[in-house]
Scaffold this motif. Structure first.
Motif, mmCIF file in Angstrom:
data_model
loop_
_atom_site.group_PDB
_atom_site.id
_atom_site.type_symbol
_atom_site.label_atom_id
_atom_site.label_comp_id
_atom_site.label_asym_id
_atom_site.label_seq_id
_atom_site.Cartn_x
_atom_site.Cartn_y
_atom_site.Cartn_z
ATOM 1 N N ALA A 19 0.831 -1.206 0.000
ATOM 2 C CA ALA A 19 0.000 0.000 0.000
ATOM 3 C C ALA A 19 0.865 1.257 0.000
ATOM 4 C CB ALA A 19 -0.925 -0.012 1.222
ATOM 5 N N LEU A 20 1.883 1.263 0.844
ATOM 6 C CA LEU A 20 2.790 2.417 0.881
ATOM 7 C C LEU A 20 3.522 2.589 -0.443
ATOM 8 C CD1 LEU A 20 4.423 2.421 4.426
ATOM 9 C CD2 LEU A 20 2.963 4.176 3.428
ATOM 10 N N ASN A 21 3.910 1.486 -1.052
ATOM 11 C CA ASN A 21 4.622 1.569 -2.329
ATOM 12 C C ASN A 21 3.785 2.253 -3.402
ATOM 13 O OD1 ASN A 21 7.058 0.546 -1.565
ATOM 14 N ND2 ASN A 21 6.885 -1.383 -2.671
ATOM 15 N N LEU A 22 2.484 1.994 -3.404
ATOM 16 C CA LEU A 22 1.598 2.666 -4.357
ATOM 17 C C LEU A 22 1.686 4.180 -4.190
ATOM 18 C CD1 LEU A 22 -1.587 0.427 -4.012
ATOM 19 C CD2 LEU A 22 -0.135 0.600 -6.054
ATOM 20 N N ALA A 84 0.925 4.404 8.151
ATOM 21 C CA ALA A 84 0.265 3.223 7.600
ATOM 22 C C ALA A 84 0.284 2.083 8.604
ATOM 23 C CB ALA A 84 0.953 2.787 6.310
ATOM 24 N N SER A 85 -0.869 1.422 8.760
ATOM 25 C CA SER A 85 -0.966 0.329 9.727
ATOM 26 C C SER A 85 -1.902 -0.760 9.221
ATOM 27 C CB SER A 85 -1.490 0.844 11.075
ATOM 28 O OG SER A 85 -1.688 -0.212 11.997
ATOM 29 N N PRO A 86 -1.607 -2.003 9.556
ATOM 30 C CA PRO A 86 -2.599 -3.067 9.354
ATOM 31 C C PRO A 86 -3.694 -2.943 10.403
ATOM 32 C CG PRO A 86 -0.702 -3.952 10.502
ATOM 33 C CD PRO A 86 -0.376 -2.524 10.166
ATOM 34 N N THR A 87 -4.726 -3.739 10.266
ATOM 35 C CA THR A 87 -5.860 -3.698 11.183
ATOM 36 C C THR A 87 -5.789 -4.870 12.152
ATOM 37 O OG1 THR A 87 -7.218 -2.648 9.489
ATOM 38 C CG2 THR A 87 -8.383 -3.691 11.331
ATOM 39 N N TRP A 151 -12.418 6.307 1.972
ATOM 40 C CA TRP A 151 -11.463 6.089 3.039
ATOM 41 C C TRP A 151 -10.205 5.439 2.475
ATOM 42 C CZ3 TRP A 151 -16.730 5.331 4.038
ATOM 43 C CH2 TRP A 151 -17.263 6.110 5.069
ATOM 44 N N THR A 152 -9.058 5.843 2.987
ATOM 45 C CA THR A 152 -7.780 5.342 2.453
ATOM 46 C C THR A 152 -7.472 3.958 3.028
ATOM 47 O OG1 THR A 152 -6.768 6.740 4.154
ATOM 48 C CG2 THR A 152 -6.728 7.552 1.867
ATOM 49 N N ILE A 153 -8.195 2.982 2.508
ATOM 50 C CA ILE A 153 -8.117 1.601 2.961
ATOM 51 C C ILE A 153 -7.914 0.698 1.759
ATOM 52 C CG2 ILE A 153 -9.338 -0.264 4.158
ATOM 53 C CD1 ILE A 153 -11.085 1.945 5.443
ATOM 54 N N ALA A 154 -7.063 -0.318 1.920
ATOM 55 C CA ALA A 154 -6.879 -1.334 0.890
ATOM 56 C C ALA A 154 -7.142 -2.704 1.499
ATOM 57 C CB ALA A 154 -5.472 -1.268 0.303
ATOM 58 N N GLU A 161 -1.781 -8.951 -2.176
ATOM 59 C CA GLU A 161 -3.173 -9.172 -2.575
ATOM 60 C C GLU A 161 -3.954 -7.878 -2.705
ATOM 61 O OE1 GLU A 161 -6.216 -12.786 -1.717
ATOM 62 O OE2 GLU A 161 -5.571 -11.666 0.063
ATOM 63 N N ILE A 162 -3.562 -6.845 -1.979
ATOM 64 C CA ILE A 162 -4.286 -5.568 -2.080
ATOM 65 C C ILE A 162 -4.217 -4.982 -3.483
ATOM 66 C CG2 ILE A 162 -3.913 -4.969 0.350
ATOM 67 C CD1 ILE A 162 -1.995 -2.731 -0.953
ATOM 68 N N LEU A 163 -3.229 -5.392 -4.264
ATOM 69 C CA LEU A 163 -3.101 -4.866 -5.625
ATOM 70 C C LEU A 163 -4.264 -5.301 -6.499
ATOM 71 C CD1 LEU A 163 0.743 -5.352 -6.157
ATOM 72 C CD2 LEU A 163 -0.468 -3.309 -5.370
ATOM 73 N N GLN A 164 -5.030 -6.296 -6.041
ATOM 74 C CA GLN A 164 -6.226 -6.736 -6.771
ATOM 75 C C GLN A 164 -7.459 -5.925 -6.386
ATOM 76 O OE1 GLN A 164 -6.709 -11.115 -6.728
ATOM 77 N NE2 GLN A 164 -4.631 -11.198 -5.872
ATOM 78 N N ASP A 165 -7.327 -5.096 -5.355
ATOM 79 C CA ASP A 165 -8.422 -4.231 -4.910
ATOM 80 C C ASP A 165 -8.383 -2.949 -5.744
ATOM 81 O OD1 ASP A 165 -10.282 -2.656 -3.607
ATOM 82 O OD2 ASP A 165 -9.114 -2.449 -1.755
#
Length: 208
Positions: A19-22, A84-87, A151-154, A161-165
């Motif tokens: 996510a940060l890399n994006l 940036a943080s995971p949940t 909202w800035t969520i992936a 896998e977030i790259l598919q979102d």
């Protein structure tokens, strides 16, 4: 101009990293230098409310055996930053929370009017709570937050896998581009438009 990106995940190359890399890619395209700092995999003591930082030279934290003081110094000098943080249980990952408590307690006065934003990564639910919690630090630090379409969520579970979102990816990219725009607007205003007038802080409580 420079941005400090904080990775609060214990996994150095998990979905928070992607996510940060994006966002780093978009900021770099706009000529913004970005340094990513891995926080979540470190051992970081929580704030003990001792007040040492309010009296110490350069408002440093009393704990000097981790990266908090060093990273806080970088964030103070930077033009902006990303949190940036995971949940975890609909909240910020524990190490990231300890880091943020100490960084903002020592350094909020240095963050005023910097451009800052937050990112949450989540498998299914709870990501909005993480964004809200991260944004509480940004609001109390009096930072300027760039917008996006949502909202800035992936969303994702396994690394990458977030790259598919598709919507999540687009939301983060738009947020990063808005961040770059705000950084440039604020930089262009220096010397021509003064910062808002300050007042002495009034603090109250509700015990009578």
């Amino acid at each position: 101009m420079k941005v400090i990106a904080i990775n609060g995940s214990p996994h150095k190359k998990g979905d928070t990293y992607y996510a940060l890399n994006l966002m780093v890619e978009e900021l770099t395209k706009e000529g913004i230098d970005v340094e990513v700092i891995q926080v979540g995999s470190e051992s970081i003591h929580g704030c003990i409310g001792c007040g040492y930082c309010s009296q110490s030279e350069e408002n440093q934290c009393i704990f000097k055996d981790d990266l908090v003081n060093e990273t806080a110094a970088k964030m103070r000098k930077a033009d902006g930053f990303i949190l940036a943080s995971p949940t975890y249980y609909a909240g910020i990952a524990g190490t990231m929370k300890s880091f943020l408590d100490r960084v903002f307690f020592t350094s909020s006065q240095y963050f005023k009017y910097k451009v800052a934003t937050s990112v949450a990564v989540v498998r299914r639910a709870g990501g909005v709570e993480v964004v809200n919690q991260l944004n509480n630090y940004l609001s109390l630090g009096e930072t300027v937050t760039p917008p996006s379409q949502y909202w800035t969520i992936a969303y994702g579970l396994t690394p990458g896998e977030i790259l598919q979102d598709g919507e999540g990816v687009q939301t983060l990219r738009k947020n990063a581009r808005a961040m770059a725009w705000l950084l440039k607007v604020i930089d262009a205003s220096k010397g021509t438009i003064p910062l808002p007038q300050e007042e002495e802080r009034i603090m109250t409580h509700f015990i009578r």
